[in-house]
Design a protein around this motif. Structure first.
Motif, PDB file in Angstrom:
ATOM      1  N   ALA A  84       6.703  44.210  19.199  1.00 31.35           N
ATOM      2  CA  ALA A  84       6.362  42.433  19.704  1.00 31.35           C
ATOM      3  C   ALA A  84       6.749  41.332  19.702  1.00 31.35           C
ATOM      4  CB  ALA A  84       5.034  43.024  18.617  1.00 31.35           C
ATOM      5  N   MET A  85       7.891  41.049  19.286  1.00 23.81           N
ATOM      6  CA  MET A  85       8.720  39.940  18.981  1.00 23.81           C
ATOM      7  C   MET A  85       9.863  39.971  19.430  1.00 23.81           C
ATOM      8  SD  MET A  85       8.115  39.718  14.922  1.00 23.81           S
ATOM      9  CE  MET A  85       9.946  37.870  14.695  1.00 23.81           C
ATOM     10  N   GLU A  86      10.141  41.095  20.883  1.00 28.27           N
ATOM     11  CA  GLU A  86      11.409  41.760  21.757  1.00 28.27           C
ATOM     12  C   GLU A  86      11.867  40.147  21.592  1.00 28.27           C
ATOM     13  OE1 GLU A  86      13.221  43.519  25.382  1.00 28.27           O
ATOM     14  OE2 GLU A  86      10.842  43.674  24.844  1.00 28.27           O
ATOM     15  N   SER A  87      11.745  39.073  22.125  1.00 28.24           N
ATOM     16  CA  SER A  87      12.210  37.568  22.956  1.00 28.24           C
ATOM     17  C   SER A  87      12.677  36.645  22.110  1.00 28.24           C
ATOM     18  CB  SER A  87      10.607  37.285  23.601  1.00 28.24           C
ATOM     19  OG  SER A  87       9.719  36.693  22.918  1.00 28.24           O
ATOM     20  N   VAL A  88      11.829  36.723  20.124  1.00 34.47           N
ATOM     21  CA  VAL A  88      11.768  35.931  19.492  1.00 34.47           C
ATOM     22  C   VAL A  88      13.945  35.929  18.428  1.00 34.47           C
ATOM     23  CG1 VAL A  88      11.479  34.813  17.006  1.00 34.47           C
ATOM     24  CG2 VAL A  88       9.225  35.833  19.546  1.00 34.47           C
ATOM     25  N   PRO A  89      15.035  35.698  18.927  1.00 32.25           N
ATOM     26  CA  PRO A  89      15.488  35.912  18.463  1.00 32.25           C
ATOM     27  C   PRO A  89      16.044  35.776  16.647  1.00 32.25           C
ATOM     28  CG  PRO A  89      16.057  34.128  19.215  1.00 32.25           C
ATOM     29  CD  PRO A  89      15.095  34.163  19.477  1.00 32.25           C
ATOM     30  N   THR A  90      15.450  36.103  16.296  1.00 35.50           N
ATOM     31  CA  THR A  90      15.176  35.726  14.558  1.00 35.50           C
ATOM     32  C   THR A  90      15.605  37.545  13.782  1.00 35.50           C
ATOM     33  OG1 THR A  90      12.882  36.540  14.784  1.00 35.50           O
ATOM     34  CG2 THR A  90      13.600  33.791  14.358  1.00 35.50           C
ATOM     35  N   ARG A  91      15.936  37.239  12.229  1.00 38.78           N
ATOM     36  CA  ARG A  91      15.796  38.803  11.889  1.00 38.78           C
ATOM     37  C   ARG A  91      15.146  39.572  12.102  1.00 38.78           C
ATOM     38  NH1 ARG A  91      15.822  41.462   7.134  1.00 38.78           N
ATOM     39  NH2 ARG A  91      18.107  42.141   6.247  1.00 38.78           N
ATOM     40  N   ARG A  92      15.276  40.686  12.339  1.00 34.23           N
ATOM     41  CA  ARG A  92      14.577  42.272  12.671  1.00 34.23           C
ATOM     42  C   ARG A  92      14.061  42.742  11.624  1.00 34.23           C
ATOM     43  NH1 ARG A  92      14.153  39.386  16.468  1.00 34.23           N
ATOM     44  NH2 ARG A  92      13.846  40.333  18.544  1.00 34.23           N
ATOM     45  N   PRO A  93      12.451  43.322  11.045  1.00 34.85           N
ATOM     46  CA  PRO A  93      13.155  43.973   9.468  1.00 34.85           C
ATOM     47  C   PRO A  93      13.221  45.140   9.880  1.00 34.85           C
ATOM     48  CG  PRO A  93      11.217  43.488  10.359  1.00 34.85           C
ATOM     49  CD  PRO A  93      11.638  42.514  11.801  1.00 34.85           C
ATOM     50  N   THR A  94      13.267  45.878   8.634  1.00 35.89           N
ATOM     51  CA  THR A  94      13.497  47.993   9.574  1.00 35.89           C
ATOM     52  C   THR A  94      12.814  48.320   8.703  1.00 35.89           C
ATOM     53  OG1 THR A  94      15.183  48.101   6.737  1.00 35.89           O
ATOM     54  CG2 THR A  94      16.235  47.353   9.287  1.00 35.89           C
ATOM     55  N   GLY A  95      12.252  49.955   9.045  1.00 37.29           N
ATOM     56  CA  GLY A  95      11.435  50.684   8.129  1.00 37.29           C
ATOM     57  C   GLY A  95      12.404  50.553   6.747  1.00 37.29           C
TER      58      GLY A  95
ATOM     59  N   GLN B  35       7.633  53.584  11.856  1.00 44.32           N
ATOM     60  CA  GLN B  35       5.994  53.051  13.182  1.00 44.32           C
ATOM     61  C   GLN B  35       6.096  51.768  12.316  1.00 44.32           C
ATOM     62  OE1 GLN B  35       3.342  56.066  13.440  1.00 44.32           O
ATOM     63  NE2 GLN B  35       4.723  57.653  11.335  1.00 44.32           N
ATOM     64  N   LEU B  36       5.688  50.795  11.746  1.00 42.95           N
ATOM     65  CA  LEU B  36       5.820  49.458  10.939  1.00 42.95           C
ATOM     66  C   LEU B  36       6.531  48.898  12.490  1.00 42.95           C
ATOM     67  CD1 LEU B  36       2.992  49.531   8.149  1.00 42.95           C
ATOM     68  CD2 LEU B  36       2.406  49.784  10.404  1.00 42.95           C
ATOM     69  N   ALA B  37       8.069  49.167  11.432  1.00 44.05           N
ATOM     70  CA  ALA B  37       8.268  47.966  12.246  1.00 44.05           C
ATOM     71  C   ALA B  37       9.488  47.942  13.358  1.00 44.05           C
ATOM     72  CB  ALA B  37       9.953  48.009  11.273  1.00 44.05           C
ATOM     73  N   ALA B  38       8.593  49.566  14.095  1.00 45.09           N
ATOM     74  CA  ALA B  38       8.827  49.350  15.551  1.00 45.09           C
ATOM     75  C   ALA B  38       8.441  48.399  15.546  1.00 45.09           C
ATOM     76  CB  ALA B  38       8.891  51.190  15.921  1.00 45.09           C
TER      77      ALA B  38
ATOM     78  N   ALA C 202      19.924  31.217  -1.293  1.00 44.17           N
ATOM     79  CA  ALA C 202      20.370  32.164  -0.328  1.00 44.17           C
ATOM     80  C   ALA C 202      20.150  33.085  -0.758  1.00 44.17           C
ATOM     81  CB  ALA C 202      20.951  31.886   0.670  1.00 44.17           C
ATOM     82  N   CYS C 203      19.233  34.352  -0.065  1.00 49.93           N
ATOM     83  CA  CYS C 203      19.250  35.392   0.089  1.00 49.93           C
ATOM     84  C   CYS C 203      19.812  36.650   0.824  1.00 49.93           C
ATOM     85  CB  CYS C 203      17.785  35.945  -0.620  1.00 49.93           C
ATOM     86  SG  CYS C 203      16.834  35.331  -1.813  1.00 49.93           S
ATOM     87  N   VAL C 204      20.597  37.581   0.419  1.00 49.34           N
ATOM     88  CA  VAL C 204      20.867  38.516   1.665  1.00 49.34           C
ATOM     89  C   VAL C 204      20.804  39.602   1.281  1.00 49.34           C
ATOM     90  CG1 VAL C 204      23.174  39.682   1.785  1.00 49.34           C
ATOM     91  CG2 VAL C 204      23.524  36.944   1.391  1.00 49.34           C
ATOM     92  N   HIS C 205      19.920  40.607   2.209  1.00 43.08           N
ATOM     93  CA  HIS C 205      19.274  41.334   2.234  1.00 43.08           C
ATOM     94  C   HIS C 205      20.166  42.718   2.432  1.00 43.08           C
ATOM     95  CE1 HIS C 205      16.619  44.887   2.288  1.00 43.08           C
ATOM     96  NE2 HIS C 205      15.416  44.086   2.032  1.00 43.08           N
ATOM     97  N   GLU C 206      20.838  43.312   0.925  1.00 45.53           N
ATOM     98  CA  GLU C 206      21.665  44.501   1.423  1.00 45.53           C
ATOM     99  C   GLU C 206      21.575  45.903   2.298  1.00 45.53           C
ATOM    100  OE1 GLU C 206      24.139  42.820   0.355  1.00 45.53           O
ATOM    101  OE2 GLU C 206      23.853  41.655  -0.930  1.00 45.53           O
ATOM    102  N   LEU C 207      20.438  45.528   2.604  1.00 44.05           N
ATOM    103  CA  LEU C 207      20.267  46.960   3.984  1.00 44.05           C
ATOM    104  C   LEU C 207      20.414  46.091   5.311  1.00 44.05           C
ATOM    105  CD1 LEU C 207      17.444  48.570   2.650  1.00 44.05           C
ATOM    106  CD2 LEU C 207      19.244  49.223   2.823  1.00 44.05           C
ATOM    107  N   ALA C 208      20.415  45.193   5.415  1.00 48.86           N
ATOM    108  CA  ALA C 208      20.800  44.324   7.231  1.00 48.86           C
ATOM    109  C   ALA C 208      20.880  42.900   6.111  1.00 48.86           C
ATOM    110  CB  ALA C 208      20.011  44.639   7.067  1.00 48.86           C
ATOM    111  N   PRO C 209      22.474  42.825   6.202  1.00 48.07           N
ATOM    112  CA  PRO C 209      23.076  41.250   5.316  1.00 48.07           C
ATOM    113  C   PRO C 209      23.829  40.260   6.239  1.00 48.07           C
ATOM    114  CG  PRO C 209      24.745  43.447   5.180  1.00 48.07           C
ATOM    115  CD  PRO C 209      23.420  43.863   5.806  1.00 48.07           C
ATOM    116  N   GLU C 210      23.356  41.210   7.803  1.00 50.25           N
ATOM    117  CA  GLU C 210      24.580  40.470   8.736  1.00 50.25           C
ATOM    118  C   GLU C 210      23.245  38.578   8.722  1.00 50.25           C
ATOM    119  OE1 GLU C 210      23.050  43.125   9.144  1.00 50.25           O
ATOM    120  OE2 GLU C 210      24.446  43.895   9.563  1.00 50.25           O
TER     121      GLU C 210
END
Length: 331
Positions: A37-48, A29-32, A250-258
């Motif tokens: 709120a950051m819909e217009s910002v094309p950066t990496r999106r956090p997941t729950g 819910q927090l992530a959503a 550099a760091c790669v988050h394995e839950l969302a590595p793109e």
């Protein structure tokens, strides 16, 4: 610019939670709310799932979490972090308000809760250009300080000039060798990592000296592991003396590595002028392109006044995707 009325929301319940009690459902819910709120910002999106790991294994302890609800719906939240190594007079504030509820006083109410709990003299928050937060923070008494550009490097097929530029940097820095490492720094190399990490204090946005003793580095790197982030490091050493000269991480988050995150890139003062910074970044991009085809892009943050680093990233072929500003106010 739209003028907002920052009055308190008519129907709202704010609950204070210990970050340790956050479960996956609340984290989602927090992530959503943050993503919306950051819909217009094309950066990496956090997941729950990522947020939950951050709450459980943060590099700095999360102190308090406030969740604003309208009925059963989470409509905003605020989180405080009080650094333990530097900025000891400052409380860092993170948070977001759902777009449908922005301008109704939720941010002001959440800030009031933060102010009532922290004993630190200053509050510090970050907002993204083009979002409601960038408008709300000045209205809440915050003043802008630093502005960062988020620049992105695509790891798709390299452009035609890439190989030539890599060869040029190798010639210019022929007195240095590069050592690649996946994962934490071995104990026997921690002393040189202290030196390499503390070079970041030369950056224009280094408002306070950040000390990186071996214990802090080990804790940080172990924190990456439990948050399911893989650390890629390249160290440059002077061939003749064996001295450490430069670093990129550099760091790669394995839950969302793109989208990988570029961490420190630094060169010690006595070893500058040999294109080491650019060579390190080229080497990192080539390494990720070969070893991690699931990584599409690498994002890096730069202070807008850091001309040398901006010039390196321009030569690297990065492009700007977002701007963020750090705001501060007295408690």
């Amino acid at each position: 610019m739209t003028t907002r009325d920052y009055t308190y929301a008519a129907v709202m319940d704010i609950e204070r939670l210990e970050p340790g009690v956050v479960d996956l459902d609340l984290a989602e819910q927090l992530a959503a709310v943050q993503v919306a709120a950051m819909e217009s910002v094309p950066t990496r999106r956090p997941t729950g799932a990522e947020l939950l790991l951050q709450f459980e294994h943060s590099k700095e302890p999360h102190d308090s979490l406030w969740a604003a609800h309208e009925g059963e719906d989470l409509i905003g939240w605020a989180l405080t972090v009080e650094p333990q190594h530097e900025y000891l007079d400052t409380c860092f504030v993170l948070g977001a308000v759902a777009p449908a509820h922005q301008g109704s006083g939720i941010g002001r109410a959440l800030l009031g809760e933060v102010i009532s709990r922290t004993q630190r003299d200053r509050l510090r928050a970050r907002a993204w250009q083009g979002t409601a937060g960038a408008e709300a923070l000045p209205a809440l008494g915050f003043a802008p300080t630093l502005t960062h550009r988020v620049r992105r490097l695509s790891l798709a097929e390299p452009p035609p000039w890439w190989a030539q530029r890599g060869s040029e940097t190798e010639r210019e820095s022929a007195d240095y060798e590069l050592i690649c490492r996946v994962g934490p720094t071995p104990d026997e190399e921690l002393a040189e990592m202290v030196v390499l990490r503390e070079v970041i204090n030369d950056a224009p946005d280094a408002l306070e000296w950040e000390a990186y003793p071996a214990e802090r580095i080990k804790a940080y790197e172990q924190g990456l592991i439990v948050q399911q982030q893989t650390q890629y490091s390249i160290v440059a050493r002077h061939r003749a003396t064996g001295e450490p000269a430069g670093l990129t991480m550099a760091c790669v988050h394995e839950l969302a590595p793109e989208v990988a995150a570029q961490e420190d890139t630094s060169v010690l003062r006595d070893h500058r002028g040999h294109s080491l910074g650019l060579r390190l970044k080229i080497a990192m991009a080539d390494w990720l392109r070969t070893e991690r085809p699931d990584v599409r892009v690498v994002d890096t943050w730069n202070d807008t006044t850091n001309a040398p680093v901006l010039a390196v990233n321009e030569r690297l072929g990065t492009f700007v995707v977002a701007h963020s500003t750090v705001f501060v106010r007295a408690r």
